[in-house]
Design a protein around this motif. Structure first.
Motif, PDB file in Angstrom:
ATOM      1  N   ILE A  26       0.843  -1.203   0.000  1.00  0.00           N
ATOM      2  CA  ILE A  26       0.000   0.000   0.000  1.00  0.00           C
ATOM      3  C   ILE A  26       0.873   1.247   0.000  1.00  0.00           C
ATOM      4  O   ILE A  26       0.595   2.219  -0.712  1.00  0.00           O
ATOM      5  N   GLY A  27       1.957   1.169   0.772  1.00  0.00           N
ATOM      6  CA  GLY A  27       2.873   2.308   0.794  1.00  0.00           C
ATOM      7  C   GLY A  27       3.440   2.590  -0.584  1.00  0.00           C
ATOM      8  O   GLY A  27       3.579   3.737  -0.989  1.00  0.00           O
ATOM      9  N   LEU A  28       3.758   1.541  -1.288  1.00  0.00           N
ATOM     10  CA  LEU A  28       4.276   1.709  -2.652  1.00  0.00           C
ATOM     11  C   LEU A  28       3.306   2.536  -3.482  1.00  0.00           C
ATOM     12  O   LEU A  28       3.700   3.448  -4.219  1.00  0.00           O
ATOM     13  N   ILE A  29       2.038   2.222  -3.333  1.00  0.00           N
ATOM     14  CA  ILE A  29       1.053   2.900  -4.169  1.00  0.00           C
ATOM     15  C   ILE A  29       0.850   4.341  -3.715  1.00  0.00           C
ATOM     16  O   ILE A  29       0.718   5.253  -4.526  1.00  0.00           O
ATOM     17  N   LEU A  30       0.884   4.554  -2.430  1.00  0.00           N
ATOM     18  CA  LEU A  30       0.445   5.847  -1.916  1.00  0.00           C
ATOM     19  C   LEU A  30       1.567   6.876  -1.787  1.00  0.00           C
ATOM     20  O   LEU A  30       1.273   8.062  -1.638  1.00  0.00           O
ATOM     21  N   SER A  31       2.798   6.427  -1.808  1.00  0.00           N
ATOM     22  CA  SER A  31       3.884   7.384  -1.592  1.00  0.00           C
ATOM     23  C   SER A  31       3.988   8.360  -2.748  1.00  0.00           C
ATOM     24  O   SER A  31       3.910   7.983  -3.916  1.00  0.00           O
ATOM     25  N   ARG A  32       4.181   9.637  -2.368  1.00  0.00           N
ATOM     26  CA  ARG A  32       4.366  10.627  -3.423  1.00  0.00           C
ATOM     27  C   ARG A  32       5.735  10.530  -4.038  1.00  0.00           C
ATOM     28  O   ARG A  32       5.914  10.774  -5.218  1.00  0.00           O
ATOM     29  N   ARG A  33       6.696  10.175  -3.229  1.00  0.00           N
ATOM     30  CA  ARG A  33       8.066  10.167  -3.742  1.00  0.00           C
ATOM     31  C   ARG A  33       8.492   8.757  -4.080  1.00  0.00           C
ATOM     32  O   ARG A  33       8.227   7.809  -3.335  1.00  0.00           O
ATOM     33  N   ALA A  34       9.186   8.652  -5.181  1.00  0.00           N
ATOM     34  CA  ALA A  34       9.620   7.348  -5.652  1.00  0.00           C
ATOM     35  C   ALA A  34      10.558   6.688  -4.654  1.00  0.00           C
ATOM     36  O   ALA A  34      10.532   5.460  -4.472  1.00  0.00           O
ATOM     37  N   VAL A  35      11.364   7.483  -4.008  1.00  0.00           N
ATOM     38  CA  VAL A  35      12.300   6.896  -3.048  1.00  0.00           C
ATOM     39  C   VAL A  35      11.538   6.192  -1.925  1.00  0.00           C
ATOM     40  O   VAL A  35      11.862   5.074  -1.534  1.00  0.00           O
ATOM     41  N   HIS A  36      10.475   6.874  -1.481  1.00  0.00           N
ATOM     42  CA  HIS A  36       9.695   6.246  -0.405  1.00  0.00           C
ATOM     43  C   HIS A  36       9.065   4.962  -0.899  1.00  0.00           C
ATOM     44  O   HIS A  36       9.041   3.953  -0.186  1.00  0.00           O
ATOM     45  N   SER A  37       8.560   4.996  -2.143  1.00  0.00           N
ATOM     46  CA  SER A  37       8.000   3.774  -2.713  1.00  0.00           C
ATOM     47  C   SER A  37       9.029   2.663  -2.698  1.00  0.00           C
ATOM     48  O   SER A  37       8.741   1.526  -2.300  1.00  0.00           O
ATOM     49  N   ALA A  38      10.239   2.999  -3.084  1.00  0.00           N
ATOM     50  CA  ALA A  38      11.284   1.970  -3.137  1.00  0.00           C
ATOM     51  C   ALA A  38      11.527   1.401  -1.745  1.00  0.00           C
ATOM     52  O   ALA A  38      11.678   0.178  -1.579  1.00  0.00           O
ATOM     53  N   LEU A  39      11.532   2.252  -0.757  1.00  0.00           N
ATOM     54  CA  LEU A  39      11.774   1.748   0.604  1.00  0.00           C
ATOM     55  C   LEU A  39      10.625   0.864   1.059  1.00  0.00           C
ATOM     56  O   LEU A  39      10.835  -0.174   1.680  1.00  0.00           O
TER      57      LEU A  39
END
Lengths: 279, 645, 99
Positions: A26-39
């Motif tokens: 879910i975090g992957l989908i909702l994160s605005r920043r790609a870096v956060h998605s990656a984490l």
């Protein structure tokens, strides 16, 4: 750990890791920043590695951690650095109906898949991998036996695929050089004659209280020298604000109007202590 | 190759009368055709450089052919009566598997008289044309076409098989088309040429079908073999062949119901009308029927049909001839009527064949005489053809008048002019066969007397009705000399052929002959016929002795109908042309709306569908991914539904 | 708690990955979503291997990982190239693939 039927301990492991992996997704989908998605994805993958191990696949679990989390995700982060970690996606959908339709279809697909698989697997006995893993003395030995006997051809082909992929990446990332490489002499000449700062750029922290990279240098008149801060920080606006009081104090000391000693003024809270705030 | 004098005999087929080898002068039989053909080739291929001497070459070739024809007839007379038929194979023409047709000529008594008629009358008309066409810039072409016609016509009558006859048949059709449309800058002439050509095609279809049927039935197309086997053939087959040959004859000889083209054919120059549309080509149908007499002998039905067609045309032509004010069209009606006589005689069977040919010969001479006389009048009146604008021309065109009178007396059958003998023989034979046919013949003779007298009075007698600036004049000797010769011919041909030439016994080996006893004495019959003719003449004198109005009076219903050629064009239009238009309009509708509509409609459907479907292809990869997921969902749903009990 | 739970989890993760692919515009995030879907299938393979009692499922999962690694290498190279020319990593930008 028996692999035939999940034990209570495994159930605990499953629920914890399942929760973490879903949160990661879910975090992957909702994160605005790609870096956060990656984490978030890295979180999911580590959880999955634990689940592999719980599923009597210790080798795959290790490979998951080493290859996916260690290599693939790092590669992602690396590319993100190249592309620019600073850019955050706009979450406004531009294609009409895409978001609603996409979520509905994907959820419908997942539901159908789950229902179908659930009904198909209902009542299928779980054999467990104890026998298979134990036959050759362990999970890794069992996998190795399969890979180098039955699947050896696929294994070799995949090896070739990896080589080709590496070459492909090289070719794709390669930029054709259309002009002769500039010599150091030419570069320095260009820099000198082009009116660009010929000397080394001013280091950060001149006349500053901090020497962190985000602290800009100040010019003699007290204004900020932008070039003293690395470009990405500048682009993001992650500059430490200048403490004007400190600047004035320093100037007074330099000119002899003031002397070292106890402060004549109450020491103000340094607003620069909250790094990362956009100015 | 040519002139090797080989005997023409189809091997294995019995022959009625074996043809003698063409030896001596007969070895040069091919020259008859070759001479005018050479003339045509030189004139038509040679182009303008032959303009100056070309016409004279045309006259020369035909005259040589005429001289040669006379030599041939003399030689033929020197032979015993039963051997007066020679054949000559020129070359192997068609060989398809076991079927071979040689290009072979056959000169027998029937062909001989035709050759004489064609070459001598043809030569006279050629000479006449020198004067008539003097001022025409395309004179050379005209003579080329005339020579081509003579060659084709000779080929028609000299052929020894149906296939070669067909070549000549088409050849004269072509020459006729070219010559009717000779003044093709006149739209009426061009249209008339096309009309003649197309209506002739209808008949030609009959001939080609007849030839095919003959080949299927007898396995050969050579006259001898076919006629030898004709007696054993199935009667219904013979009837079909006979009817198809009759159709061909109707087309070529302007018989009912294919008669409409002949009147329009008068658009051609007058010598053409004289040669082709009066003396020779239009009689080819009669030749065909008489030549095929062994076939007709086996089928009473076809013969009866021939008689009926002949009678209908005989009256049709006579009525039309009585009403037309155009001198050439009136003569054309007369030609139709006279050929109707011949066809009727041919339909009588062996009683009539000889007299059909006899009348054909005398008619060929006196009708050529009449047409050339009319041509002389038209020439003298500067192209005026309307008889209502003539009148009293006898004083200015003495020679034309006298020769025309010879032809006139010949056609109405006043003794001792030629028409009297031939027409009287036909009426005689008709009475022998059937009294009704005989009465028809006598009545038609009366109408002939009427319309010919009308023509003569309107043209040569009464008061002059031409405009003041017309200045009619007598023609030059080059035109009047052929007229004089033909005028003498109109007087003597009948008696000469009958008594000196002994035409009945001459033609008997080819046609056979038959006499039936007649209830009334011949002299009485001749008297009655003459009386009827004189009544017709008197009516005409009574009607036209007084003033003839320059503008045609309204006339009664029959007159109006006859002036319109008995509405043959309207009938053809309604029966053939209109349905064809409707058919083609329907075809166009089917093509444009249904066929094209289907094709274009399907294309438009696909195009429209594509224009709407391409919106899906937005270029956004995520849209495509969405579609893929949608497809996957659909597949899953279908799988589940399929698994439901 | 049974092995079926792993399968359900795999379905959930797969769905999340699919949503990510359909909804996000950043090419790298989309790519990570694809990786998440691959991982979900790997989990299913591992669970199936356990249910069937042989290691073939694990071998397949292993191969998926290797192929995914190769795919990531090439895919990221493509993304870098596109970024270089268009200065953007949005997958809506290169929308020339249309009528």
């Amino acid at each position: 750990m028996t692999s035939t039927d999940p034990s209570a301990a495994e159930a605990v492991v499953f629920w914890v890791c399942a929760f973490l992996s879903v949160v990661g997704g879910i975090g992957l989908i909702l994160s605005r920043r790609a870096v956060h998605s990656a984490l978030w994805v890295a979180l999911t993958m580590i959880s999955l590695a634990v689940l592999y191990i719980a599923n009597a696949a210790p080798f795959l679990g290790m490979v998951q951690i080493i290859v996916y989390t260690g290599a693939v995700m790092m590669l992602f982060l690396f590319v993100l650095m190249v592309v620019g970690v600073d850019s955050s996606d706009s979450l406004v959908e531009t294609l009409r109906g895409q978001r609603v339709a996409g979520i509905l279809l994907a959820v419908g697909f997942g539901l159908l898949l789950a229902i179908g698989l659930g009904s198909a697997l209902n009542g299928v006995p779980v054999v467990g991998l104890d026998g298979a893993n134990g036959e050759y003395g362990g999970n890794v030995e069992g996998l190795a036996r399969l890979l180098f006997s039955e699947y050896v051809l696929a294994f070799e082909i995949v090896a070739g695929l990896l080589v080709v992929a590496a070459l492909g990446a090289l070719v794709l990332a390669h930029r054709e050089r259309w002009q002769p490489r500039r010599t150091q002499r030419e570069i320095s000449q260009e820099r000198t004659r082009g009116g660009i700062h010929p000397a080394p750029l001013p280091p950060p922290g001149v006349y500053a209280r901090h020497n962190a990279v985000d602290t800009p240098a100040l010019l003699p008149d007290g204004s900020v020298a932008d070039i003293s801060v690395p470009g990405p920080l500048r682009a993001r606006g992650d500059l430490r604000p200048v403490d004007t009081a400190a600047v004035a104090e320093t100037a007074a000391l330099t000119s002899g109007e003031a002397t070292y000693g106890p402060a004549k003024r109450p020491v103000a809270d340094d607003p620069g202590t909250s790094p990362g705030e956009p100015s | 190759m040519i002139g090797n004098g080989a005997v023409v005999l189809s091997e294995g087929a019995p022959s009625l009368e074996p043809l003698a080898a063409a030896t001596g002068v007969f070895a040069y039989l091919w020259l008859l055709i070759a001479l005018p053909l050479l003339g045509a080739a030189v004139l038509l291929v040679g182009g303008r450089r032959t303009n100056r001497w070309g016409p004279y070459l045309g006259v020369l070739t035909v005259s040589l052919a005429a001289v040669f024809a006379i030599v041939l007839v003399v030689s033929l007379l020197g032979l015993p009566a039963d051997d007066r038929a020679v054949g000559q194979t020129l070359f192997e023409w068609v060989f398809v598997g076991g079927f071979t047709v040689p290009a072979a000529l056959q000169l027998d008594q029937l062909s001989m008289v035709f050759v004489l008629l064609i070459t001598i009358v043809g030569a006279l008309i050629h000479v006449y044309s020198l004067g008539y066409m003097e001022d025409d810039p395309d004179r050379r072409k005209f003579f080329g076409f005339l020579n081509l016609f003579i060659a084709a016509m000779l080929l028609l009558v000299l052929a020894d098989n149906y296939l070669l006859l067909y070549v000549g048949w088409e050849g004269v059709g072509l020459a006729s088309y070219l010559l009717i449309g000779f003044w093709q800058f006149k739209p009426s002439a061009a249209a008339a040429a096309k009309k003649a050509f197309i209506m002739n095609r209808v008949g030609d279809v009959g001939l080609s079908l007849a030839i095919m049927l003959i080949f299927i039935t007898f396995g050969t197309v050579t006259f001898d073999s076919v006629f030898a086997a004709a007696g054993e053939a199935n009667e219904s087959t013979l009837t079909w062949i006979g009817l198809l040959l009759l159709l061909a004859a109707c087309g070529k000889s302007a018989q009912f119901p294919l008669q409409a083209w002949l009147l329009d054919a008068m658009e051609g120059p007058t010598p053409v009308s004289a040669l082709i549309h009066a003396a020779t080509m239009v009689t080819a149908g009669v030749y065909l029927i008489v030549r095929s007499n062994p076939i007709y002998d086996g089928t009473a039905f076809a013969l009866t049909t021939v008689v009926i067609i002949g009678i209908i045309t005989m009256f049709l032509g006579a009525i039309i001839g009585s009403a037309k004010d155009d001198i050439k069209k009136s003569l054309a009606g007369s030609t139709m009527s006279q050929i109707g006589y011949m066809v009727m005689a041919a339909g009588l069977g062996p009683i009539g064949y000889v007299f059909a040919i006899f009348h054909l010969l005398t008619h060929g001479v006196f009708k050529a005489n009449l047409f050339l006389g009319a041509g002389s009048v038209i020439h003298g009146m500067h192209g005026e053809q309307e008889m209502r604008r003539y009148g009293a021309l006898r004083s200015v065109m003495v020679i034309t008048w006298i020769t025309f009178m010879c032809g006139y007396l010949a056609i109405i059958g006043i003794p001792p002019f030629s028409g009297f003998f031939s027409k009287d023989d036909i009426i005689h034979a008709a009475f022998e066969q059937n009294i009704i046919i005989g009465i028809c013949g006598v009545l038609a003779a009366g109408i002939t007397g009427f319309y010919m007298t009308r023509m003569v009075i309107m043209t040569f007698f009464g008061k002059p009705r031409w405009p003041d600036d017309a200045h009619p004049h007598e023609s030059k000797p080059v035109m009047t000399i052929p007229l004089i010769i033909l005028g003498i011919g109109s007087v003597v041909t009948g008696a000469a052929l009958l008594y000196w030439g002994n035409i009945e016994s001459w033609l008997e080996p080819v046609t056979g002959i038959e006499e039936k006893p007649l209830a009334i004495p011949t002299i009485v019959l001749e008297g009655i016929t003459l009386l009827i003719v004189l009544i017709g003449v008197s009516i005409a004198i009574a009607r036209y002795r007084r003033e003839v109005p320059v503008l045609a009076p309204k006339g009664n219903l029959l007159t109006v109908a006859a002036r319109n050629s008995l509405y043959d064009d309207a009938i053809n239009e309604a029966l053939v042309v209109k349905p064809t238009y409707v058919l083609s309009d329907g075809s166009i509708f089917v093509d444009e709306r249904i066929i094209d509509g289907t094709v274009e409609g399907s294309a438009r459907l696909v195009g429209g569908l594509g224009a709407r479907l391409r919106r899906l292809q937005s270029g956004f990869a995520r849209s495509y991914a969405l579609l893929m997921v949608g497809g996957a969902v659909m597949v899953l749903v279908i799988l589940y539904l399929a698994r439901l009990p | 708690m049974s092995v079926d739970n792993y399968i359900i989890l795999a379905c959930v993760l797969f769905t999340l990955g699919a949503i990510g692919v359909l909804v996000r515009r950043n090419a790298i995030v989309v790519f990570m979503s694809v990786e998440l879907m691959l991982n979900a299938t790997n989990l299913a393979f591992v669970a199936f291997a356990r249910m069937n009692g042989n290691l073939d499922g694990q071998v397949i999962a292993f191969f998926v990982m290797v192929v995914a690694a190769a795919e990531v290498v090439v895919g990221l190279a493509i993304i870098v190239t596109v970024y270089r020319s268009r200065r953007s990593a949005s997958i809506d930008e290169p929308n020339l693939l249309k009528y």
